[in-house]
Design an enzyme around this catalytic site. Structure first.
Site, PDB file in Angstrom:
ATOM      1  N   TYR A  12      29.641  40.661  44.781  1.00 27.62           N
ATOM      2  CA  TYR A  12      28.680  39.943  44.557  1.00 27.62           C
ATOM      3  C   TYR A  12      27.789  39.411  44.619  1.00 27.62           C
ATOM      4  CZ  TYR A  12      33.707  39.604  40.588  1.00 27.62           C
ATOM      5  OH  TYR A  12      34.155  40.089  40.343  1.00 27.62           O
TER       6      TYR A  12
ATOM      7  N   TYR B 266      37.700  45.145  45.810  1.00 28.29           N
ATOM      8  CA  TYR B 266      36.876  43.898  46.755  1.00 28.29           C
ATOM      9  C   TYR B 266      37.643  43.803  47.276  1.00 28.29           C
ATOM     10  CZ  TYR B 266      36.803  40.075  43.035  1.00 28.29           C
ATOM     11  OH  TYR B 266      36.887  39.825  42.182  1.00 28.29           O
TER      12      TYR B 266
ATOM     13  N   ARG C 259      41.452  43.655  45.420  1.00 27.84           N
ATOM     14  CA  ARG C 259      41.484  44.165  43.887  1.00 27.84           C
ATOM     15  C   ARG C 259      40.757  44.927  43.494  1.00 27.84           C
ATOM     16  NH1 ARG C 259      40.743  39.857  39.799  1.00 27.84           N
ATOM     17  NH2 ARG C 259      41.907  41.613  39.094  1.00 27.84           N
TER      18      ARG C 259
ATOM     19  N   HIS D  13      37.311  46.252  38.298  1.00 29.73           N
ATOM     20  CA  HIS D  13      36.978  44.865  37.193  1.00 29.73           C
ATOM     21  C   HIS D  13      35.943  44.639  36.680  1.00 29.73           C
ATOM     22  CE1 HIS D  13      37.365  42.225  39.800  1.00 29.73           C
ATOM     23  NE2 HIS D  13      37.538  41.459  39.259  1.00 29.73           N
TER      24      HIS D  13
ATOM     25  N   HIS E 189      34.380  40.903  34.732  1.00 33.71           N
ATOM     26  CA  HIS E 189      34.578  39.817  33.963  1.00 33.71           C
ATOM     27  C   HIS E 189      33.939  39.899  31.837  1.00 33.71           C
ATOM     28  CE1 HIS E 189      36.785  38.397  37.601  1.00 33.71           C
ATOM     29  NE2 HIS E 189      35.885  38.218  38.107  1.00 33.71           N
TER      30      HIS E 189
HETATM   31 FE   LIG Z   1      36.271  39.670  40.194  1.00 35.01          FE
END
Ligand SMILES: [Fe+2]
Lengths: 237, 181
Positions: free
Chosen positions: A104, A143, A153, A156, A158
């Site tokens: 991110y 990640y 995870r 995805h 969000h």
């Molecule tokens: Fe996330």
């Protein structure tokens, strides 16, 4: 004054609970007391109107200052409907995601994967008269997180959505079909009902796919519907 | 009928959709720039978890009526604020007026607070009321809460002019009353 028509209460199996032992961050953050049910009033059935004049749309996450982000370019499109299948018009849809490497653009993300100077990973679009939305991005990467040993995870995106009433407010995540990590993810698995869970997975869609350009995925979202009025189902049209 | 899409946590990186100016509903270049009248107030508070630790990564959203108690007037009663390292949030807004309730009830002035965060698979919703409002005594939501816990929804004045404070405790002693809406 007539009472406003409230929104339907969800079947608990179709929504996650607050206390999920397998998801560590819930341990000290879930209330121990049951929430107090309140009938819906104007406060719950009204909601903010987001004018694109104040909330500028940003539908292309795949470039920054004209430079292409790294990764597999994709188009994500779908409809926002209520539980009765009616389109939710003018809904503000915010999205955010990791880059193709699974990192991110966020100071809190210290995953040892490269940042992409041409990718911020946030967007904002509005639904049209039929409830359609669409944006272009790159497929994010998986990640790691520290929830349990070797926790990753699933891939995805969000989503944050505002409907007509504040009681429809929804934050969720869109997953990708065939991701082997879904079977191990306590966040995805937190919703008991399997069909409800699987509706969080986008579908590959050849009609959304653009030749020589980008793969397309369809992700439809359903917001809470209104309680039936006594007159709605009497068939007396 | 298809059930509503399942909620999922906002996770730790929701700051990608944080626009700190949204916490000031009266910002000069914002949707309320042309709105006049009403009492300017500051709403602040601290979000803590079951161990008393500050929740430093929460997203707090507010939704409120205008000073006349309307949701469909010119006033845009929405704000978003991230908590800081001490778990504090801070909004600048106008004090809402009383809002019609169900039947012929009147709701005391209130602001809806929604909390999103890592570890919350769906938002927690509560309301902020203002200490000293006579209408609090008959507010249908406050009345639905056992008296001993009602105070968790009632903001108090601070020493700063126009500032009200309401702390949010997600779990444990003094746990905030959350609403199933
Ligand atoms: Fe996330």
């Amino acid at each position: 004054m007539t009472d406003p028509i409230g929104y339907r209460r969800p079947d608990p199996a179709t929504q996650p609970p607050y206390d999920v032992p397998a998801y560590g961050s819930t341990h000290h953050r879930h209330p121990k007391q049951a929430p107090v049910r309140v009938p819906h009033t104007l406060t719950e059935v009204s909601g903010p109107r987001f004018s694109p004049a104040w909330y500028a749309p940003h539908a292309d996450l795949s470039t920054l200052n004209g430079k292409a982000a790294l990764g597999e370019r994709i188009i994500v499109a779908g409809r926002v409907l209520d539980e009765d299948g009616r389109p939710v018009r003018g809904a503000m849809v915010e999205v955010w995601q990791a880059n193709a490497a699974g990192r991110y653009h966020h100071p809190g993300d210290q995953h040892d994967a490269p940042l992409d100077p041409n990718f911020l990973g946030r967007g904002r679009v509005f639904t049209d008269e039929e409830g359609n939305y669409r944006f272009t991005t790159i497929r994010p990467g998986a990640y790691p997180w520290r929830n349990h040993p070797n926790a990753w995870r699933p891939v995805h995106i969000h989503y944050s959505l505002f409907g007509a009433g504040f009681a429809q407010r929804l934050i969720t995540q869109m997953y990708f079909p065939g991701d082997p990590l879904l079977a191990y993810d306590p966040i995805f698995l937190s919703t008991a009902d399997e069909a409800a869970r699987n509706r969080l997975i986008a579908r590959f869609d050849l009609d959304i796919t653009e030749p020589e350009w980008a793969l397309g995925y369809r992700f439809d979202i359903v917001l809470r519907g209104r309680e039936a009025t006594p007159f709605e189902n009497d068939g007396a049209h | 009928m298809t059930a509503a899409t399942a909620s999922q946590t906002a996770g730790p990186y929701w700051h990608l959709i944080d626009f700190p100016e949204w916490a000031d509903l009266l910002r000069a270049d914002g949707p309320n720039a042309g709105v006049t009248g009403g009492e300017r107030i500051v709403l602040t508070g601290r979000v803590t978890d079951g161990q008393g630790a500050p929740v430093a990564d929460a997203m707090v959203e507010i939704w409120q009526a205008d000073p006349e108690g309307r949701y469909d007037g010119a006033f845009h009663g929405f704000g978003r604020c991230g908590t800081d390292a001490d778990g504090m949030f801070r909004f600048v807004t106008l004090k809402p007026g009383p809002v019609p309730g169900r039947g012929n009830q009147t709701q005391a002035p209130h602001v809806v607070l929604s909390i999103f965060a890592r570890g919350l698979l769906k938002q927690l919703v509560t309301r902020l009321y203002f200490a000293g409002e006579a209408l609090n005594e008959n507010d249908p939501v406050l009345q639905a809460i056992e008296p001993a816990r009602r105070g968790t929804l009632i903001a108090r004045r601070t020493a700063a002019p126009g500032e009200w404070r309401l702390d949010i405790r997600l779990q444990g002693e003094g746990e905030t009353v959350f609403l199933d809406v």
